[in-house]
Design an enzyme around this catalytic site. Structure first.
Site, PDB file in Angstrom:
ATOM      1  N   LYS A 153      95.010 -78.353 -55.533  1.00 32.81           N
ATOM      2  CA  LYS A 153      95.918 -77.279 -55.119  1.00 32.81           C
ATOM      3  C   LYS A 153      95.569 -76.014 -55.907  1.00 32.81           C
ATOM      4  CE  LYS A 153      99.142 -80.529 -53.236  1.00 32.81           C
ATOM      5  NZ  LYS A 153      98.185 -81.637 -53.117  1.00 32.81           N
ATOM      6  N   HIS A 210     102.588 -79.513 -57.134  1.00 32.07           N
ATOM      7  CA  HIS A 210     102.822 -78.266 -56.393  1.00 32.07           C
ATOM      8  C   HIS A 210     103.351 -77.138 -57.266  1.00 32.07           C
ATOM      9  CE1 HIS A 210     101.977 -79.783 -52.350  1.00 32.07           C
ATOM     10  NE2 HIS A 210     102.412 -80.934 -52.827  1.00 32.07           N
ATOM     11  N   SER A 247     107.252 -81.341 -51.813  1.00 35.33           N
ATOM     12  CA  SER A 247     106.351 -80.537 -50.996  1.00 35.33           C
ATOM     13  C   SER A 247     106.812 -80.369 -49.559  1.00 35.33           C
ATOM     14  CB  SER A 247     104.958 -81.148 -51.014  1.00 35.33           C
ATOM     15  OG  SER A 247     104.974 -82.392 -50.357  1.00 35.33           O
TER      16      SER A 247
END
Lengths: 399, 79
Positions: free
Chosen positions: A245, A214, A186
């Site tokens: 996320k 991610h 990330s």
């Protein structure tokens, strides 16, 4: 006066100096109003959001919101209990079913945060006498999971297949081995060569855990992540993910095909000794996950946004974390913390929010302005963002 | 490999990492005297591991504060 807080003095001084020049505090921003997944009012200004990890823009999806409201009415505001006592509601089962379907795997276990998912699985699976071999740039939750368990912890250089292999081969015969990798890292937004790394791990008799926090929702043909994209998801023993996320709420999970996986519900302390997610959260999560299964167009638009922003910033002369866009994270490398903080503030005044990342969270002591794109950013917004970066970069003297 | 031979090899490996040319004794500390940051530690440990074909896990590294302790640990790890 010297006391237990004295060890924080250098950091306190660093912050005091930074803020003394009238710098807005990058770590104390308040969003007074949130208008959409891509816009908010921050510190009093209308702002485009480019640092939220809200990749698929699900936070304001009408079906997701409706599911949450309905769950509040039907099940109340919270469970007030552990998953293994009074904290498993129909919604917790439903979201685990949605995850099993999303990943095409046999088992799913939902934690209250993504952090706890890594903490719990890693510390429980790898015990005394076992070895954890992990990438040096791993997320804090992975390191903390290692620290909490009793296994021997052996890091290797970031994405270095040969360094990983050498360490695996040196592990004493008969010891249990867990290789821990991430799909997308990330900080720089780069991806791992999972295909090769997982082959090496398997050749050396290791189990493999991949954190796909991610990548969920948009990398891979079905949004299952980098392992799916590289055709090796069936080789992964544990996929760790998060609801905070692409899914657009909060929570963490592990999915697996291991036949004995369910026993972890009784032995994994970060799962047992905490309250389960509120009903509204698990209902929004399962609605969102099911919608993400059919989000091919959104995935395509997010990739387009990421590529356009990457190319645009590069053309303006910024130094970026990767050669090309490998994920929806574009990391802009700053010369130092002072310039980085000044650039962050200049962007905020332009009406753009990005993440300021600094050591020790960053690799190689870099200061980064981290941008994460959203499938709901319009092509026009992306062009506006590039213009804001250009003006701020010139004002601060970075380009 | 005995302690003297191990020490000699390590002396060669540490040279490029000792950027300030600090005089190293068994009592020299990595964090204090040599001012190794976490990145330097990683690269240095990797170099030692590769040279002696051993693993120095993070758990073991936590016990090693001085140059002398490193030599002792490497001697022991070679078995």
């Amino acid at each position: 006066m010297t006391d237990l807080f004295s060890k924080f003095d250098p950091l306190i001084e660093l912050r005091t100096n930074l803020l003394a020049h009238g710098q807005e505090d990058p770590f104390n921003l308040v969003m007074e109003r949130v208008i959409s997944p891509t816009e908010a009012v921050c510190n009093g200004r209308p702002t485009i959001l480019l640092g939220t990890y809200n990749y698929m823009g699900m936070t304001f999806d009408p079906d997701v919101i409706e599911a949450g409201k309905q769950a509040l009415d039907d099940f109340g505001s919270g469970t007030t209990g552990s998953r293994v006592l009074n904290g498993t509601y129909a919604g917790h089962r439903a979201v685990e079913d949605a995850l099993k379907e999303f990943y095409g795997m046999d088992h799913a276990m939902v934690f209250s945060t993504g952090y706890q998912a890594n903490l719990g699985i890693i510390s429980t699976v790898a015990g005394k006498g076992d070895y954890i071999v992990l990438d040096i740039d791993s997320h804090a939750s992975i390191w903390d999971g290692c620290k909490m368990g009793d296994a021997e912890v052996v890091p290797f250089k970031h994405n270095d297949i040969e360094a990983m292999e050498k360490r695996l081969k040196r592990i004493p015969e008969g010891a249990g081995k867990l290789v821990v990798l991430e799909g997308v890292y990330s900080m720089l937004g780069d991806i791992a060569p999972l295909k090769e790394m997982i082959r090496v791990a398997k050749d050396n008799g290791a189990m493999v855990l991949v954190d796909e926090a991610h990548s969920m929702g948009f990398i891979g043909p079905n949004g299952r992540g980098v392992a799916e994209d590289q055709g090796v998801l069936d080789q992964v023993d544990f996929v760790i993910g998060t609801f905070s996320k692409s899914v657009g709420t909060v929570g963490g999970f592990c999915v697996s095909n291991h036949p004995k996986f369910e026993i972890l519900r009784l032995v994994c302390r970060p799962y047992v000794f905490t309250a389960s997610l509120p009903p509204s959260v698990v209902h929004t999560a399962s609605t969102s996950i099911r919608k993400l299964m059919h989000a091919g167009n959104k995935r395509a638009h997010l990739w387009e946004n990421s590529r356009v922003l990457h190319q645009g910033l590069r053309d303006k002369g910024f130094q970026l974390g990767t050669e090309k866009a490998e994920s929806a994270i574009i990391a802009v490398i700053m010369p130092d913390l002072e310039k980085g903080a000044a650039m962050w503030e200049a962007l905020l005044k332009e009406g753009l929010y990005v993440n300021l990342a600094r050591p020790p969270a960053t690799p190689a002591n870099m200061t980064l302005l981290r941008c994460s794109l959203c499938a709901e950013h319009t092509a026009e917004q992306v062009q506006t963002i590039i213009g804001m970066f250009e003006r701020a970069g010139k004002a601060v003297g970075i380009i | 490999m005995d302690r003297a031979a191990t020490a000699e090899k390590i002396a060669g490996i540490i040279e490029p990492f000792n950027k300030k040319g600090v005089e190293i004794t068994d009592a020299s500390t990595f964090a204090g005297d040599l001012e190794f940051d976490s990145l330097t530690v990683m690269d240095f440990v990797a170099a030692i591991e590769d040279e002696f074909d051993i693993i120095i896990s993070m758990n073991q590294q936590a016990e090693i504060e001085t140059y002398g302790q490193l030599i002792d640990a490497v001697v022991k790890l070679q078995g």
